[in-house]
Design a protein around this motif. Structure first.
Motif, PDB file in Angstrom:
ATOM      1  N   ALA A  18       1.290  -0.617   0.100  1.00  0.00           N
ATOM      2  CA  ALA A  18       0.386   0.032  -0.300  1.00  0.00           C
ATOM      3  C   ALA A  18       1.097   1.007   0.130  1.00  0.00           C
ATOM      4  N   SER A  19       0.450   2.490  -1.309  1.00  0.00           N
ATOM      5  CA  SER A  19       1.389   3.349  -1.062  1.00  0.00           C
ATOM      6  C   SER A  19       0.879   4.171   0.379  1.00  0.00           C
ATOM      7  N   ASN A  20      -0.221   4.042   1.216  1.00  0.00           N
ATOM      8  CA  ASN A  20      -0.821   4.875   2.112  1.00  0.00           C
ATOM      9  C   ASN A  20      -0.304   4.329   3.593  1.00  0.00           C
TER      10      ASN A  20
ATOM     11  N   PRO B 242     -15.742 -15.683   4.845  1.00  0.00           N
ATOM     12  CA  PRO B 242     -14.830 -15.272   2.826  1.00  0.00           C
ATOM     13  C   PRO B 242     -15.339 -13.747   3.712  1.00  0.00           C
ATOM     14  N   LYS B 243     -14.169 -12.543   3.623  1.00  0.00           N
ATOM     15  CA  LYS B 243     -14.436 -11.444   4.317  1.00  0.00           C
ATOM     16  C   LYS B 243     -13.374 -10.764   2.853  1.00  0.00           C
ATOM     17  N   LYS B 244     -14.153  -9.195   2.669  1.00  0.00           N
ATOM     18  CA  LYS B 244     -13.852  -8.701   1.493  1.00  0.00           C
ATOM     19  C   LYS B 244     -12.690  -7.263   1.833  1.00  0.00           C
ATOM     20  N   LEU B 245     -11.467  -7.325   1.446  1.00  0.00           N
ATOM     21  CA  LEU B 245     -10.674  -6.420   1.534  1.00  0.00           C
ATOM     22  C   LEU B 245     -10.484  -5.028   1.047  1.00  0.00           C
ATOM     23  N   ASP B 246     -10.728  -3.829   2.052  1.00  0.00           N
ATOM     24  CA  ASP B 246     -11.338  -2.589   1.799  1.00  0.00           C
ATOM     25  C   ASP B 246      -9.634  -2.062   1.439  1.00  0.00           C
TER      26      ASP B 246
ATOM     27  N   PRO C 153     -12.907   6.693   7.754  1.00  0.00           N
ATOM     28  CA  PRO C 153     -11.816   5.031   6.919  1.00  0.00           C
ATOM     29  C   PRO C 153     -11.106   5.664   6.302  1.00  0.00           C
ATOM     30  N   VAL C 154      -9.912   5.249   6.236  1.00  0.00           N
ATOM     31  CA  VAL C 154      -9.001   5.463   5.548  1.00  0.00           C
ATOM     32  C   VAL C 154      -8.372   3.102   3.868  1.00  0.00           C
ATOM     33  N   ARG C 155      -8.817   3.793   3.152  1.00  0.00           N
ATOM     34  CA  ARG C 155      -8.828   2.853   2.525  1.00  0.00           C
ATOM     35  C   ARG C 155      -7.246   2.318   1.881  1.00  0.00           C
ATOM     36  N   ALA C 156      -6.741   1.403   2.105  1.00  0.00           N
ATOM     37  CA  ALA C 156      -5.332   0.998   1.665  1.00  0.00           C
ATOM     38  C   ALA C 156      -5.875   0.942  -0.017  1.00  0.00           C
TER      39      ALA C 156
END
Length: 838
Positions: A495-497, A583-587, A521-524
């Motif tokens: 991730a760039s952030n 199953p989970k979704k990556l943010d 929220p902060v998204r990767a």
């Protein structure tokens, strides 16, 4: 007149049937088009097969079958008269006509009324007999007409037989009394009031108690305090906290012991400070409600608004290629996939370009024919017949009433969905599904139904070069396999952030501990180049058997393109599994470029200075004779016990589940489930697994690279039965299993890549055996993007090998499919397709 009608129908009486139990009556849609009783020409229902046909297609059915008697159904929809009659009940010429015909949801029942009409039509003279006509028609004809008019539609019958039961409104929903105890539910930081559980929490809608549940098969997920609370208080309804969205919530009734609906859920949640209407603006992120409306917290623009371009002035488009697909209930995975496929010229040519030939040679029941239904959908999307702009006067009225956006007609692919999902435990249900898995399922159907004709799925086929190197000897081996899509990992570590993510996580934990509003929220943000780099990096190969050492060794594998397809499907894997296997979704966010050059990822084959691993077969571990019912751990076969237990939890005998997993080669619960359904009537279904004796392979078999087979060199009957149940000929199935060491997954691809040949032809050459290494693509991930190639094609490879076209590996973004929602079990798919430069 009565005598005349009776005499007129006498020659046709043997062809007129009364629908029996199990007969499907298609009285809402044509088998070849999307014409319905609301269409201008109405719908003709055959009085023998009960298939429906539009005016354009009924003549074909008459010529093919000789069936002369049809029932013409018409529904006239018009606006209600204003004034005194404005609130009147819809008028009908006969209250029994179309009793179970679905109403068109595009027409508001408060403003429109329906007037139904039915006639018997005798071909070829088109002689019409208005209905009802009880006095003048023979008794058999009257009974048949009455049964057709009152029969449930074909789709209603299928829905009643589906796996899912329809969720009903709770009997407590309208009379629920909520306590005025001042309870307000915070947006995050929830935990059970009787223990420290922070997962599987349920909000009681009577007193606002937040308590843990205990409804998982393995007992995980809580201590059952929500159920204990009901036993103490008799407060019946609870809602799952982390599943509340602007569209609804999961509600459970302890009294009724099932999931229920609550029409007043918004009001019931508002009582405890949860505003579902505000959630549409503020969104839900990772299951946490953001209901803080303070000016200090700026609401985040949700992905729903971005992807659907909310707030932008969009121009409605009509005509060929601009026809919408209606959602049939959790069917957006199908609609988005089909929209993209039929924007590809090869699919248009294969089905719409051959429309008349496909229709002329369709079987007597075209509703079950894959090619017919694909051609029907393609024609519906591309013809423009179901995407027409309103008349000018209608347009002005619709704008005045702000209903313009609701007047796009679109098509409803019920027939195609029923046909492609038949027998599939997931797609035949109304549950949330995965677009990527459906894409692969559809490609298999296209392959299976394209024998002897153009196969449009060839535009996706390409060869993957796998290079495996023994870490001890440095020797290498190269293999090739067929694939249909490129799966890109999403490395979170790239991730760039990262600094922003760390700071956000710290603030989020503090807010959860203090039970305060969570931070924005902060998204990767993952660079697309990082995804490509992760794809190209070598991966460790566990339990690699090195033919140079004649033993297991550490190995590394690298995947490259052996050929580039004409259309490259790229899948960014944004889903993973949590510690609870859910199953989970990556943010995260990945910017996909408009142009992509993958030429540097082309495989190079064996290089100068590289030494190949010897072409030796690993030693065969033969199972001992286990006819004895008791199998101890030392001689038990290799069985995925977790998959067996997963099936046993559905209520099947454990020994039957173990057999199902074993005979399907540990290919997962879904394949094993199909085996159970096919064998559950057998007398030894629940008996323990008993394996037959095997012979050591002779030298000739080892030289051919074949593993051990039974005495008569015949594959296991269980494997043959699984493949023949999919519709493949037995002889072709046996050949496929022999050529692939009885591996079901590889045998399935072998069938697709090796068309059936003459019976006397034996395929045992080394070249064909090399092709047995082709495997099916991995289907454990999710579809996110679709790209279009503009490559120059090379001639097809030899006919005995896979059908592969090759290009330079440069692509332009053509379409993409996005999943909106934080979970694999909820959300919606939306597709964007580049047409006419936009």
């Amino acid at each position: 007149m009565a005598a005349d009608l009776g005499e007129l129908l006498v020659p046709y009486m043997p062809t007129i049937r009364v629908p029996r139990t199990g007969d499907r009556v298609f009285k809402s849609e044509c088998a070849f088009s999307y014409d319905s009783p609301e269409s201008e020409g109405g719908l003709y229902v055959c009085m023998n097969t009960f298939l429906g046909f539009g005016r354009e297609h009924v003549e074909r059915h008459y010529r093919k079958t000789g069936q002369s008697v049809y029932m013409l159904l018409k529904r006239h929809v018009k606006e209600k008269a204003t004034g005194a009659a404005g609130g009147a009940i819809s008028r009908r010429r006969n209250g029994r006509v179309f009793l179970d015909l679905e109403l068109n949801r595009d027409f508001n029942g408060d403003e429109y009324e329906c007037e139904d009409e039915a006639k018997l039509v005798i071909f070829p003279d088109h002689f019409e007999i208005p209905l009802p006509n009880i006095e003048e028609l023979p008794a058999l004809v009257t009974i048949a007409c009455d049964a057709v008019l009152n029969a449930a539609s074909a789709y209603k019958k299928q829905e009643s037989d589906s796996w899912d039961e329809e969720i009903q409104v709770s009997k407590h929903a309208r009379s629920l009394r909520q306590q005025d105890n001042g309870v307000r539910i915070p947006p995050s930081g929830w935990k059970c009031q009787k223990c420290e559980m922070r997962e599987n929490l349920w909000l009681n809608l009577t007193d606002g108690a937040v308590l843990c549940g205990k409804w998982f098969f393995d007992g995980a997920g809580g201590n059952g305090h929500a159920l204990d609370h009901y036993k103490d208080t008799n407060f019946p309804l609870a809602v799952k906290l982390d599943n509340i969205t602007a569209d609804g919530a999961d509600i459970y009734s302890f009294d009724e012991e099932e999931a229920v609906l609550d029409p007043h859920i918004s009001e019931h949640l508002q009582h405890f400070g949860i505003d579902m209407l505000q959630m549409q603006q503020n969104g839900t992120e990772n299951g946490h409600l953001n209901t803080d409306n303070s000016d200090s917290v700026r609401p985040r623009v949700s992905e729903w608004e971005v992807i659907q371009e909310s707030g932008m002035k969009l121009k409605a488009v009509y005509g060929s290629g601009f026809t919408g697909i209606k959602n049939l209930g959790n069917s957006c995975y199908l609609g988005t996939t089909m929209q993209v496929l039929f924007s590809i010229p090869e699919f248009q040519r294969a089905y719409v370009g051959n429309l008349q030939r496909i229709y002329d040679y369709s079987p007597l029941d075209p509703t079950t024919d894959f090619s017919t239904q694909m051609a029907k959908l393609g024609h519906g999307l591309l013809s423009g017949l179901y995407s027409k702009p309103p008349m000018k006067s209608e347009f002005i009225e619709q704008v005045m009433r702000e209903e313009y956006k609701h007047q796009l007609k679109g098509i409803s692919p019920k027939m195609l969905k029923a046909m492609v999902s038949k027998g599939h435990p997931e797609f035949s249900s109304n549950r949330q599904q995965d677009a990527h898995e459906f894409f692969l399922h559809l490609i298999n159907l296209v392959e299976r139904n394209s024998a002897g004709s153009e196969n449009p799925s060839d535009v996706f086929r390409y060869l993957v070069e796998e290079r495996v190197q023994c870490c001890q000897t440095q020797k290498v081996c190269y293999n090739q396999k067929v694939d249909y899509l490129m799966q890109l990992p999403a490395p979170m570590e790239a991730a760039s952030n990262r600094e922003e993510l760390i700071a956000y996580e710290t603030k989020r934990r503090e807010a959860e501990e203090n039970m305060s509003a969570p931070p924005e929220p902060v998204r990767a943000r993952i660079p697309f180049t990082a995804c490509l780099q992760a794809f190209a990096e070598p991966e460790n190969v566990p339990d690699f058997w090195s033919s140079a050492l004649q033993a297991k060794s550490a190995g590394v594998k690298t995947s490259r393109f052996a050929s580039f397809p004409e259309y490259l499907v790229v899948q960014i894997k944004k889903f993973t599994f949590g510690v609870d296997w859910v199953p989970k979704k990556l943010d995260l966010s990945v910017d996909v470029p408009d142009f992509l050059d993958l030429s540097r990822l082309r495989g190079t084959g064996l290089q100068a200075g590289e030494e190949e691993l010897p072409d030796l077969t690993p030693p065969i571990v033969l199972p001992e004779d286990t006819r004895d019912d008791s199998m101890n751990s030392s001689d038990s076969p290799d069985i995925d016990e977790s998959a067996a237990m997963q099936l046993a939890e559905m209520g099947f005998p454990l020994e039957a589940c173990r057999k199902a997993v074993y005979y399907t080669g540990n290919m997962g619960p879904e394949m094993a489930f199909n085996w159970i359904i096919a064998h559950m009537e057998e007398p030894d279904f629940a008996e323990p697994l008993a394996l037959p004796s095997f012979m050591e392979p002779g030298p000739s078999m080892a030289s051919l690279g074949l593993a051990a087979t039974p005495l008569d060199n015949q594959p296991p009957e269980e494997s043959i039965a699984i493949l023949t149940s999919m519709g493949f000929p037995r002889r072709h199935t046996v050949q496929a299993l022999k050529a692939t060491n009885n591996n079901l997954e590889r045998a399935l691809d072998w069938i697709f890549t090796h068309p059936e040949r003459e019976e006397e032809e034996e395929e045992t050459s080394d070249d064909l055996l090399d092709m047995s290494d082709i495997t099916e693509p991995n289907d454990n991930t999710f579809s996110n993007a679709n790209t279009n190639s503009h490559s120059t094609l090379s001639p097809d490879q030899d006919a005995s090998g896979p059908r592969i076209k090759d290009g330079p590996g440069r692509y332009e973004l053509f379409a993409f499919i996005s999943h909106m929602g934080a979970s694999t079990m909820s959300g919606r798919y939306v597709c964007h397709i580049k047409k006419e430069g936009s």
